[in-house]
Design an enzyme around this catalytic site. Structure first.
Site, PDB file in Angstrom:
ATOM      1  CE  LYS A 160      22.429  77.981  31.765  1.00 31.14           C
ATOM      2  NZ  LYS A 160      21.956  78.230  30.425  1.00 31.14           N
TER       3      LYS A 160
ATOM      4  CB  CYS B 154      37.999  69.965  -9.798  1.00 29.05           C
ATOM      5  SG  CYS B 154      39.466  69.545 -10.737  1.00 29.05           S
TER       6      CYS B 154
ATOM      7  CB  CYS C 276      43.143  68.511  -9.922  1.00 27.15           C
ATOM      8  SG  CYS C 276      42.898  69.911  -8.817  1.00 27.15           S
TER       9      CYS C 276
HETATM   10  S1  IVH Z   1      17.932  74.582  36.990  1.00 29.46           S
HETATM   11  C1  IVH Z   1      16.579  77.085  39.905  1.00 29.46           C
HETATM   12  N1  IVH Z   1      19.579  73.019  35.680  1.00 29.46           N
HETATM   13  O1  IVH Z   1      19.194  77.297  32.127  1.00 29.46           O
HETATM   14  C2  IVH Z   1      17.104  77.058  38.589  1.00 29.46           C
HETATM   15  N2  IVH Z   1      18.627  74.838  34.501  1.00 29.46           N
HETATM   16  O2  IVH Z   1      18.315  80.205  33.566  1.00 29.46           O
HETATM   17  C3  IVH Z   1      16.193  76.429  37.623  1.00 29.46           C
HETATM   18  N3  IVH Z   1      19.293  74.955  32.136  1.00 29.46           N
HETATM   19  O3  IVH Z   1      16.614  78.111  30.548  1.00 29.46           O
HETATM   20  C4  IVH Z   1      16.874  75.858  36.463  1.00 29.46           C
HETATM   21  N4  IVH Z   1      20.583  73.186  32.147  1.00 29.46           N
HETATM   22  O4  IVH Z   1      16.392  75.601  31.057  1.00 29.46           O
HETATM   23  C5  IVH Z   1      18.783  74.103  35.617  1.00 29.46           C
HETATM   24  N5  IVH Z   1      21.028  71.510  34.668  1.00 29.46           N
HETATM   25  C6  IVH Z   1      20.240  72.593  34.591  1.00 29.46           C
HETATM   26  C7  IVH Z   1      20.085  73.339  33.409  1.00 29.46           C
HETATM   27  C8  IVH Z   1      19.269  74.461  33.394  1.00 29.46           C
HETATM   28  C9  IVH Z   1      20.085  74.162  31.417  1.00 29.46           C
HETATM   29  C10 IVH Z   1      18.612  76.152  31.597  1.00 29.46           C
HETATM   30  C11 IVH Z   1      17.182  76.293  31.954  1.00 29.46           C
HETATM   31  C12 IVH Z   1      16.923  77.766  31.852  1.00 29.46           C
HETATM   32  C13 IVH Z   1      18.259  78.328  32.179  1.00 29.46           C
HETATM   33  C14 IVH Z   1      18.200  78.866  33.574  1.00 29.46           C
END
Ligand code: IVH
Length: 705
Positions: free
Chosen positions: A119, A455, A461
């Protein structure tokens, strides 16, 4: 308090923070805290549907205020950009619960196949390719309507303007724009040098940059992109699985993160979560969790959505990297080179998986810009393997005096902000740098054009001496086991050690007399000191703590000159001939050895028995593997990686940690992972241990790559 009261309270609080954020542009709470409140409200409303009202902030999904800002055109998403349900239980149970929900919904007890991804912590973007060409780009906005940010997106170097091997009439690619840690740090360093505001964190850097109205400004802030899904598609046949979609996107030259996998069953999801948590610090960018997606598209369809969240995906979080706590005090730390650093003493707080009590405030300039004062509630961030830092303060309330204006800790807030607009007189700080070193009383100076206060006490020191001793004995320097900070404190405070050579004058009697020092430990330290005397020139050079001479430079110097005397006598011009040594480093080395006191230290250490092998160096000689870069990965059958590295380096090769186009050869053993894949993708030569052994047996001769 009953649910109704709590719901009312949460709505009031969330509305107030939104107002501070969107209207006043003065965020009053860190993102993680805001999200926590928002989620609590969401959950209460799910459990109490009769209490949902039309004006609840939960109805305002996403960043709808974005669309209200002027400057960017609105873009209607043909396929809405969804969000993901977040599993905040950071334990394995978070993964097991998701799998249980999916199987219940599908009414099956079969193992489900999942695509596991990271993520990314940035900003969601929709890239629209028409007939293979990048046509437009938009932010997510509220999911229905985003902002057209094509010009800014065009500054992102890893987004292809044309897809390779795909001319579909419409292919919308969705993914995350982010700022790598390296780019973030480099950008902030440059800003600091120029005395300009820095970015609070990489996520704010990415979000703020994309929303910059001037693409020229956006271009100065290096961003990257990872694709993770699709939007509208016309004229392209979807494969059967999500992972196959990502494979296809990758083949079109779109950046897809390699840190992904396909697994079956809930245990494997939990294992992925755990393995990524362990690697999190080492990743080149920030993440705040992992994402699991049901891999089969037909099953995804069957599962469908609840409001805007698909039932087939979940984000499984890691512990938050930002927390709020009280700033109890500000102390000054004296570093090895005399640099004074203001350090925040905090009310202990659990952040990013550890309890933090100290955090850096970097320097006076940064401290003032953040406007933090003792007694404030501050935001502490611990990301990656970096030292925890205080990134700003929390505005106490709306009706505060103008001296209490918050210094940016907000969602999508690029620059720690608005400082320029706060009149100087409204800064209230109760802190300034001392004019005398808190450790030794020597004068504190700030050289012209420098940010740091120093320093001037040098090794007089005690604090500089302590740091110098700790550096000298550290694992990658002289490797003296058992010489920790508690012991060094005593040795210096009790005036037993005045300079580095005194270390080797320690005896059992002196050591055993110290607090909390058992006879056995004293023996161990004497033995460790004795053992450390036999060392290498590069370790010794590094251990001396010459400014700008790190481990790698020490190695380069040792290899090039072979003898300490040659380095001592080298001129700036000669030093500049060493690969990777520039004018600042060369100057620093010459200055170090021009100092009588330093020569005396080196002389005494040698007299006390420190020794290493010397040779004629490579100054006039090119080793067979000079200029070649190797990468070692996986477990080799007989050699350890350190051994292989040392042997390759002895023949002049560089051994790097990651594979790039510049890599000449990857030596791969068992369970070699992404580095091997990358080597194959880049067409880099890949060897096994046997091939390496053959090269070593031939003294590195005949390597052609
Ligand atoms: S899928 C169906 N995959 O998380 C879901 N989102 O609430 C669509 N994000 O701001 C998103 N990494 O930008 C997906 N590997 C990933 C992700 C990801 C980060 C973020 C996305 C959005 C939030 C989703």
């Amino acid at each position: 308090m009953d649910a109704k009261q709590r719901i009312a309270q949460l709505r009031e609080e969330i509305d107030r923070h939104s107002y501070n954020y969107y209207v006043l542009d003065a965020p009053s709470i860190p993102d993680a805290e805001y999200d926590k409140l928002f989620r609590e409200l969401q959950e209460l409303e799910v459990k109490n549907p009769t209490l949902v009202t039309l004006d609840s902030p939960t109805r305002r999904v996403g960043d709808s205020a974005l669309a209200r800002r002027e400057g960017f055109e609105s873009v209607q998403h043909v396929v809405p950009m969804l969000s993901i349900h977040t599993e905040t239980d950071t334990e394995a149970s978070g993964a097991l619960n998701f799998d249980a929900r999916v199987r219940k919904e599908l009414e099956t007890s079969d193992e489900i196949e999942y695509a596991c991804e990271l993520k990314f912590d940035g900003l969601a973007i929709n890239l629209r390719y028409e007939n293979g060409f990048l046509f437009s780009a938009a932010t997510r906005g509220d999911g229905e309507t985003g902002e057209g940010v094509t010009q800014n997106i065009l500054t992102i170097k890893n987004i292809p303007l044309r897809l390779k091997g795909c001319e579909a009439p419409v292919l919308e690619v969705r993914g995350e724009v982010y700022m790598s840690r390296k780019d973030f740090n480099r950008y902030n360093e440059k800003q600091l040098e120029k005395g300009l505001p820095t970015l609070a964190n990489p996520r704010n850097g990415a979000a703020g940059t994309i929303r910059q109205l001037d693409p020229k400004l956006a271009a100065q802030r290096p961003l990257s992109f990872f694709a993770y899904g699709l939007g509208e598609v016309q004229g392209w046949t979807l494969p059967d699985t999500h992972s196959a979609i990502l494979d296809a996107l990758k083949s079109f030259d779109l950046p897809v993160c390699d840190e992904r996998t396909v697994v079956k069953g809930p245990q494997a999801l939990a294992a992925f979560h755990q393995s990524i948590a362990a690697k999190r610090d080492a990743l080149p960018f920030d993440i705040d969790g992992v994402v699991y997606k049901v891999n089969n598209l037909a099953l995804q369809k069957q599962l469908g959505f609840i409001t805007r969240e698909p039932r087939w995906a979940v984000a499984h979080k890691f512990p938050a990297e930002e927390q709020v706590t009280r700033l109890n005090d500000i102390e000054i730390q004296v570093g090895r080179t005399g640099k004074l650093t203001p350090v925040a003493k905090l009310e202990p707080v659990f952040v990013g998986g550890v309890t933090v009590t100290n955090a850096t405030l970097h320097n006076l300039f940064e401290l003032r810009r953040k406007g933090v004062r003792v007694g404030d509630q501050v935001v502490v961030r611990r990301a990656g393997d970096v030292i925890p830092e205080v990134i700003g303060r929390v505005a106490p309330s709306l009706n505060c005096s103008h001296g209490d204006i918050s210094l940016g800790v907000g969602r999508a807030d690029a620059l720690i902000p608005k400082v320029k607009h706060i009149p100087r007189s409204s800064y209230v700080h109760n802190f300034s740098m001392p004019s005398k070193c808190p450790a030794c009383g020597s004068a504190v100076v700030r050289e012209k054009g420098e940010i740091d206060y120093r320093c001037t006490g040098g090794l007089f020191c005690p604090e500089q001496r302590k740091q110098a001793l700790l550096h000298f004995s550290s694992r990658t320097a002289m490797d003296i086991e058992g010489l920790g900070d508690k012991l060094v404190d005593q040795l210096v405070d009790k005036q037993i050690i005045h300079s580095l050579p005194d270390l080797y004058r320690l005896d059992m009697a002196t050591l055993a007399n110290l607090d909390r020092m058992a006879e056995k430990s004293a023996q161990n330290i004497v033995a460790a000191l004795e053992q450390s005397k036999h060392t290498t020139l590069n370790r010794f050079l590094f251990a001396l703590g010459i400014r700008h001479v790190g481990e790698t430079t020490a190695k380069d110097l040792a290899r090039y000159f072979g003898k300490l005397d040659a380095i001592k006598q080298a001129s700036v011009e000669q030093l500049l001939n060493v690969p990777d040594v520039g004018p600042i480093v060369a100057q620093s080395i010459v200055e170090f050895f021009a100092e009588a006191h330093n020569l005396e230290v080196v002389q005494q250490l040698r007299e006390l028995g420190l020794h290493w092998e010397e040779n004629d160096g490579t100054a006039n000689l090119v080793l067979p593997l000079t200029g070649k870069t190797f990468v070692l990965t996986g477990t080799l059958p007989t050699m350890s990686r350190d051994e292989a590295k040392a042997k390759l380096e002895a023949l002049g090769a560089k051994v790097a940690g990651s594979v790039s186009k510049k890599t000449d050869c990857v030596v791969a053993g068992a369970e070699a992972g992404s580095k091997l894949e990358k080597a194959q993708a880049l067409n880099v030569l890949v060897w096994d241990e046997a091939a390496l052994q053959a090269l070593l047996a031939n003294n590195g001769e005949g390597f052609a790559a």
